[in-house]
Design a protein around this motif. Sequence first.
Motif, PDB file in Angstrom:
ATOM      1  N   ALA A 177     -13.387 -20.305  20.921  1.00 41.94           N
ATOM      2  CA  ALA A 177     -12.020 -19.961  20.536  1.00 41.94           C
ATOM      3  C   ALA A 177     -11.547 -21.006  19.528  1.00 41.94           C
ATOM      4  O   ALA A 177     -11.966 -22.160  19.571  1.00 41.94           O
ATOM      5  CB  ALA A 177     -11.100 -19.944  21.752  1.00 41.94           C
ATOM      6  N   LEU A 178     -10.666 -20.583  18.617  1.00 41.78           N
ATOM      7  CA  LEU A 178     -10.207 -21.481  17.558  1.00 41.78           C
ATOM      8  C   LEU A 178      -8.678 -21.546  17.511  1.00 41.78           C
ATOM      9  O   LEU A 178      -8.050 -21.182  16.515  1.00 41.78           O
ATOM     10  CB  LEU A 178     -10.745 -21.014  16.192  1.00 41.78           C
ATOM     11  N   PRO A 179      -8.045 -22.018  18.573  1.00 40.66           N
ATOM     12  CA  PRO A 179      -6.593 -22.197  18.499  1.00 40.66           C
ATOM     13  C   PRO A 179      -6.262 -23.273  17.476  1.00 40.66           C
ATOM     14  O   PRO A 179      -6.766 -24.393  17.540  1.00 40.66           O
ATOM     15  CB  PRO A 179      -6.224 -22.647  19.924  1.00 40.66           C
ATOM     16  N   ASP A 180      -5.443 -22.935  16.484  1.00 38.76           N
ATOM     17  CA  ASP A 180      -5.085 -23.864  15.413  1.00 38.76           C
ATOM     18  C   ASP A 180      -6.302 -24.377  14.656  1.00 38.76           C
ATOM     19  O   ASP A 180      -6.275 -25.468  14.079  1.00 38.76           O
ATOM     20  CB  ASP A 180      -4.276 -25.054  15.968  1.00 38.76           C
ATOM     21  N   GLY A 181      -7.397 -23.603  14.676  1.00 37.28           N
ATOM     22  CA  GLY A 181      -8.572 -23.976  13.900  1.00 37.28           C
ATOM     23  C   GLY A 181      -9.472 -25.001  14.561  1.00 37.28           C
ATOM     24  O   GLY A 181     -10.495 -25.383  13.983  1.00 37.28           O
ATOM     25  N   MET A 182      -9.147 -25.447  15.749  1.00 35.61           N
ATOM     26  CA  MET A 182      -9.973 -26.432  16.448  1.00 35.61           C
ATOM     27  C   MET A 182     -10.802 -25.734  17.518  1.00 35.61           C
ATOM     28  O   MET A 182     -10.249 -25.016  18.353  1.00 35.61           O
ATOM     29  CB  MET A 182      -9.104 -27.512  17.088  1.00 35.61           C
ATOM     30  N   GLN A 183     -12.126 -25.924  17.481  1.00 35.90           N
ATOM     31  CA  GLN A 183     -12.991 -25.234  18.435  1.00 35.90           C
ATOM     32  C   GLN A 183     -12.694 -25.637  19.860  1.00 35.90           C
ATOM     33  O   GLN A 183     -12.567 -26.814  20.186  1.00 35.90           O
ATOM     34  CB  GLN A 183     -14.465 -25.524  18.134  1.00 35.90           C
ATOM     35  N   ARG A 184     -12.608 -24.622  20.699  1.00 33.33           N
ATOM     36  CA  ARG A 184     -12.491 -24.836  22.138  1.00 33.33           C
ATOM     37  C   ARG A 184     -13.589 -24.022  22.807  1.00 33.33           C
ATOM     38  O   ARG A 184     -13.811 -22.857  22.440  1.00 33.33           O
ATOM     39  CB  ARG A 184     -11.113 -24.392  22.645  1.00 33.33           C
ATOM     40  N   GLU A 185     -14.279 -24.634  23.776  1.00 28.43           N
ATOM     41  CA  GLU A 185     -15.379 -23.959  24.456  1.00 28.43           C
ATOM     42  C   GLU A 185     -14.885 -23.321  25.750  1.00 28.43           C
ATOM     43  O   GLU A 185     -14.312 -24.003  26.606  1.00 28.43           O
ATOM     44  CB  GLU A 185     -16.521 -24.935  24.765  1.00 28.43           C
ATOM     45  N   LEU A 651     -14.542 -16.664  11.128  1.00 28.53           N
ATOM     46  CA  LEU A 651     -14.537 -15.744  12.261  1.00 28.53           C
ATOM     47  C   LEU A 651     -15.062 -16.458  13.500  1.00 28.53           C
ATOM     48  O   LEU A 651     -16.161 -17.022  13.481  1.00 28.53           O
ATOM     49  CB  LEU A 651     -15.393 -14.521  11.956  1.00 28.53           C
ATOM     50  N   GLU A 652     -14.286 -16.418  14.576  1.00 25.60           N
ATOM     51  CA  GLU A 652     -14.673 -17.147  15.775  1.00 25.60           C
ATOM     52  C   GLU A 652     -15.702 -16.387  16.594  1.00 25.60           C
ATOM     53  O   GLU A 652     -15.878 -15.183  16.470  1.00 25.60           O
ATOM     54  CB  GLU A 652     -13.435 -17.452  16.637  1.00 25.60           C
ATOM     55  N   ASN A 653     -16.380 -17.152  17.437  1.00 24.00           N
ATOM     56  CA  ASN A 653     -17.340 -16.648  18.421  1.00 24.00           C
ATOM     57  C   ASN A 653     -18.453 -15.815  17.779  1.00 24.00           C
ATOM     58  O   ASN A 653     -18.714 -14.673  18.156  1.00 24.00           O
ATOM     59  CB  ASN A 653     -16.635 -15.822  19.505  1.00 24.00           C
ATOM     60  N   TYR A 654     -19.159 -16.433  16.856  1.00 19.89           N
ATOM     61  CA  TYR A 654     -20.282 -15.781  16.178  1.00 19.89           C
ATOM     62  C   TYR A 654     -21.364 -15.413  17.185  1.00 19.89           C
ATOM     63  O   TYR A 654     -21.762 -16.228  18.022  1.00 19.89           O
ATOM     64  CB  TYR A 654     -20.853 -16.732  15.123  1.00 19.89           C
TER      65      TYR A 654
END
Length: 839
Positions: A177-185, A651-654
């Motif tokens: 996930a990319l809330p505010d562009g920062m990756q979160r697992e 695009l998140e979660n490739y």
Amino acid sequence: MTEQTHETGLASEGTHAEDTPHRRATDDPSRADYWRERILAKLVYQVGKDPEHAEPHDWYVATALAVRDRIVDHWIPATRATYAKPVKRVYYLSLEFLIGRQLRDTAYNLGYVDAVAAALEGLGTDFETVRNLEPDAALGNGGLGRLAACFIETMASLGIAGYGYGIRYDHGLFRQALPDGMQRELPEDWLAYGSPWEFRRPEARYDIGFGGSVAASHDAHHLGAREWKPAETVLAIAYDNPVVGWRGRYVSTLRLWSARSKDPISLEDFNRGDHVGALADRAKAEAISKVLYPSDSTDAGQELRLRQEYFFTSASLQDMIRRHTVNEGYSVYDLPDHVSVQLNDTHPAIAVPELMRLLVDVYEVPWADAWDITRNTLSYTNHTLLPEALETWPVPLMERLLPRHMQIIYLINAFELDRVRDEFGDDGALLSEISLIGEDHGRSVRMGNLAFIGSHRINGVSALHTDLVRETVFSGLNKVHPGRIVNKTNGITFRRWLFQANPGLTSLIREAIGDAFLDDHEALSALTPFADDPAFREKIAAVRRQNKVALAGLVKQRVGLTLDPDALFDVHIKRIHEYKRQLLNILDAVALYDAIRSNPMHDWRPRVKIFAGKAAASYATAKLIIKLSCDVAKMINSDPTVRGFLKIVFLENYNVSLAETLIPATDLSEQISTAGMEASGTGNMKFGLNGALTIGTLDGANVEMRDHVGEDNIYIFGMTAEQVAERRSQGLDMQETIHASRHLSEALDQIATGVFSPDQPDRYSELVNTLTHHDYFMVTADFEAYRAMQVHVGNEWKDKDTWWRKSVLNTARMGWFSADRAIREYADGIWHAKPVDRD
């Protein structure tokens, strides 16, 4: 229980193919009513739903179960044929299998997609809706896992008796996930509703030990058998996933192991009131198969990684030997004649001491014979030149977790060093280089060296990579074992990455040259003359535009950004890593942004830069690169002065499903790794097959792609591997290089001073400082060459005749990069395996 019931659980040796479930003379699976009847039966009797109240996911499960029945109708005869006329079995051990969604892939290979789709339409739903409800099996990270999945499917398509072995991760790789562009697992819960494709095999279970002590009789020879008494034992439980080959020729098995505690609960602790502690052993055991690549930044994480690797490797080897000795009736001395085990990277390298342990301690084979058996059975694929990816394990950890294996490793190392000393003299540097025990930063076991010494063949995965393997990471071992390193350039399965992912292009090709390429991929070369046919080029461009419209719809849905399908779609989708140089692409985007604003009267053509990929959870720099991509995108996409000439998307979660939409819609494929650092790549092949033009360095399989598609049909820039090595030898400070490039210095200055991060102006200051003073990956050194080539690409995009001619030639000349060719080379040159005779 016979082997066939052990493998499929559905038939005994006394039955015949026509006796398998759901096989009657009147059945015709090419008809929609055949599938309508069976889907409804599955919905009612296995899902337990009335069709009038069934939810979309119910229809997916019912359809998958109906298709699975047809898989079994092919699986059982394939298993019988393997036993009727014994052939060499190939076991592919991989920590990753990035298999993606299976419904369309399976139905397509069986030839029933149209009939299934028609049946679902008659039932009030549609195939695309149903198949999109299937989660991606989160069993891999990137190219390594996707290659393994392609290879298992290809072995089935060629009729080779192939087995894949891996781990059935409960959550697999994280969901990004990319809330505010920062990756979160976040956990990827692909098994939330179970998997309709797998068959649980509770009878196929093996004890996997950890820790404890090693004992021997007082008069035992130092090479004799030992009794390992583990302090902890975990159960490995098998889950089988059938993998269907093209036209249903053969069905391979992907056997995945799930970890379980031998005792699910400690009743003594529970009754004492320690309700949580009573489950502690279960939690520890099941952690092994919970998550792919747990962070190894802590001691506990590092131990879990080693436990995972030994767990699946030991279970797989025990299963292999059981099949070989019990079900097939062979002696372990005959193992190399009937079995070939391929180690996919260093993750299963513990197979070397584990196979020795099983042979010496369990089957009481003398050490010298056991070593010959082990070496002639195992082979190893190297996928990287990165030192951190050639795994090492601290000796104290290995001694504590796998004490018997550490003894065996010491003995293997002693014999190898003695042999080399006798043959090559007392060369301390050479002996240190080839030793299985490294002395840097504490004593550690070098798993790459272990895999090398314990294998009869070591292969690289592209011509350049194999040469570099010989010259760099294994130069010493190559000297003492000349000829052991061979090349097997990677390949991809055209069934998935062209026929299924791009049906419009596939139809055009069939219309132009017929169907021969469906079975012989190198027959694509017949398409070459059509590159000079204006009408055909127009049709190719129209199909690409349709694919871009579909991708634009997905982008609009996910991120709310409107894309122009007539823009140049410039796509960079890879695992996020400094050597893959997403930073170089971002710097070019910033320079292009400045140029568009500074020269508004120039004849700009719209361009969309699309990024996707995940950063390892503990890789801070890679995560910062994702954040920078998103920050740059946010500013550029919202700046009215750009007038839509440039847009940036991350695009998140490739995953595999996203790739299947992105690749057919791509005009320009980014393959821009630092030369000498990418082993091969397979994304480059998928893009080229679908007609995208490549901008790239002479790295990995890009070199062979250039040779096949022609220098005029690929955009090569930057330093070669030799030039990179020379530049590094001169130092990594790039101040002069940056100062000499106005575009680069301005872009770096904007990033460093917070133009793209006004909320935190110094967010990227350290990143820019590293590029300035320690640019190991040559981002700044290759910037001007890259920018110039991107300008050239933009100019050629304006010339549609030239562009689409090159596009057709890329597709026409990619046949050699089929996984079918690659697996034939493995089968002939390493495994010595022949196809199963189904006649």
